[in-house]
Design an enzyme around this catalytic site. Structure first.
Site, PDB file in Angstrom:
ATOM      1  N   VAL A   1      82.799  24.030  51.177  1.00  0.00           N
ATOM      2  CA  VAL A   1      82.264  24.584  52.368  1.00  0.00           C
ATOM      3  C   VAL A   1      81.838  25.983  52.057  1.00  0.00           C
ATOM      4  O   VAL A   1      80.864  26.513  52.965  1.00  0.00           O
ATOM      5  CB  VAL A   1      82.728  24.441  53.506  1.00  0.00           C
ATOM      6  CG1 VAL A   1      83.069  23.023  53.964  1.00  0.00           C
ATOM      7  CG2 VAL A   1      83.908  25.309  53.721  1.00  0.00           C
ATOM      8  N   LYS A   2      82.049  26.699  51.167  1.00  0.00           N
ATOM      9  CA  LYS A   2      81.900  28.251  51.040  1.00  0.00           C
ATOM     10  C   LYS A   2      80.765  28.436  50.140  1.00  0.00           C
ATOM     11  O   LYS A   2      80.117  27.240  49.840  1.00  0.00           O
ATOM     12  CB  LYS A   2      83.265  28.968  50.326  1.00  0.00           C
ATOM     13  CG  LYS A   2      84.703  28.623  51.361  1.00  0.00           C
ATOM     14  CD  LYS A   2      84.556  29.483  52.849  1.00  0.00           C
ATOM     15  CE  LYS A   2      85.626  29.017  53.791  1.00  0.00           C
ATOM     16  NZ  LYS A   2      86.974  29.148  53.303  1.00  0.00           N
TER      17      LYS A   2
END
Ligand code: PLP
Length: 387
Positions: A185-186
């Site tokens: 998700v980063k």
């Protein structure tokens, strides 16, 4: 039967043929871990984030944990952390036997308020961990002044902020140690992964030792030196990042500048859309910073706090829009309530913000059309709930 709408997540990795080729190449090489890709990824990261060194580790939580150990923190020590963050920011303090002390955020950008952090400092305080929440850098000048005058270490939890800048300086060069995450998700993905960036060779060396059982050499160095001997100098862990992951990270990093540009474009579009929609607005943007937009956080109108936000959240999820809430203030988690006796009233701004925030989908692969669908569904939900 009506077709279920395609789900749009709040975050998602982008992986292409070049990434797959980079991983495949390592799989055919001699080194799956502790090989040449580790140092190559570390050098590329350090150069990207403006630090002298970066030490890669197994995930962002390990980066924070080893940062605490590298600073020599332990029982009896206190570390000031913001209330509105992912639990790992505070958990790492407990891992080393020290005590996290929660400080409130500013009400507009939801970043650690340096004045509130200052009020939490006691003779036991040894460090501050500040989080560039959503990807917007904190007031690093004020935090550096505070840390310097009170003799504290300053740690950046930069897990949201790879690629952000403050006063023209990249996140990675603003604190004694900066921790990053490469969770999908980063900003860049290695599956699991993380790094500690620092200008101090002693701290970088400590992180590299601690990620490898507290041993001073790694397997490849021993092979090159033709020796079996290794010295374990302290109690470390296995928090290594594999060459497979580092190759993926290197390939991802090449695309990061374009991805940051797309995130900024999506954020500007959200701001324009939200200006037309009653009931939701963006968080404040502070001057002198380039935001990295890990999250796009909208704040709902005060009358929608709590129950209204829940109904808007449910309506979006039902329509296939993967909204989320970042975060439950850490001091309100059951574990922290039990362990530290914390509860409502400790950090009122973080608690109030928690009732109104909603993370909208934000990732470089989000198309204009999908973003427009998100905004339409949000506008409809707000009309319905407010009406
Ligand atoms: C993601 C994240 C972490 C932890 O990173 P992992 O790689 O998931 O262990 C820590 N702090 C913040 C603020 C994060 O968003």
């Amino acid at each position: 039967m009506e077709e279920k709408p395609r789900f749009i997540p709040y975050a998602r990795q982008s992986v292409d043929a070049a990434d797959r080729a980079a991983v495949a190449e390592v799989l055919s090489s001699d080194w799956l871990t502790t090989g040449p890709k580790v140092a190559e990824f570390e050098a590329a990261l350090a150069s990207f984030c403006g630090a002298a060194e970066a030490a890669v580790v197994s995930n962002g939580t390990a980066a924070l944990h080893l940062a605490m150990l590298a600073l020599g923190l332990g029982p009896g020590d206190e570390v000031v952390v913001p209330a509105l963050t992912f639990a790992a920011t505070a958990n790492c303090v407990l891992y080393v036997g020290a005590t996290p002390v929660f400080a409130d955020v500013d009400p507009d950008a939801l970043l650690l308020d340096p004045a509130r952090a200052g009020e939490k400092i006691t003779p036991r305080t040894r460090a501050i961990i500040a989080v560039d929440y959503a990807g917007q850098p904190c007031d690093w000048d004020a935090l550096r002044d505070l840390a310097a005058t009170r003799g504290l270490a300053l740690v950046a939890d930069g897990c949201h902020a790879l690629g952000a800048t403050y006063g023209g300086r990249p996140v990675g060069s603003l604190a004694d140690l900066t921790c990053f995450s490469f969770h999908p998700v980063k900003h860049i993905a290695t599956g699991e992964g993380g790094a500690v960036a620092t200008d101090r060779p002693d701290l970088a060396g400590a992180v590299r030792r601690l990620r490898n059982h507290g041993v001073t050499t790694d397997a490849r160095q021993r092979e090159e030196a033709g020796t079996w001997f290794y010295a374990m100098e302290e109690l470390g862990f296995n928090c290594r990042l594999t060459d497979i992951q580092c190759a993926l990270g290197l390939s991802q990093l090449k695309k990061l500048p374009a991805w940051l540009a797309r995130r900024r474009e999506l954020a500007a579009r959200y701001a324009r859309f939200l200006a037309e929609i009653p009931g939701a607005e963006p968080l404040a943007l502070l001057p002198g910073r380039e935001h990295a937009w890990h999250l796009y956080v909208a704040q709902l109108a005060p009358e929608l706090a709590g129950e209204g936000r829940r109904r808007v959240f449910d309506a979006l999820r039902a329509a296939g829009v993967g909204v989320n809430v970042h975060y439950v203030p850490v001091h309100l988690h059951p574990y922290y309530r039990r362990r530290l006796g914390s509860g409502e009233g400790l950090c009122p701004r973080a608690e109030a913000a928690y009732q109104r925030i909603l993370s909208l989908p934000m990732y470089p692969g989000l198309s204009d059309a999908d973003q427009e669908r998100v905004v339409e569904v949000l506008a409809g939900a707000l009309r319905q709930v407010a009406g």
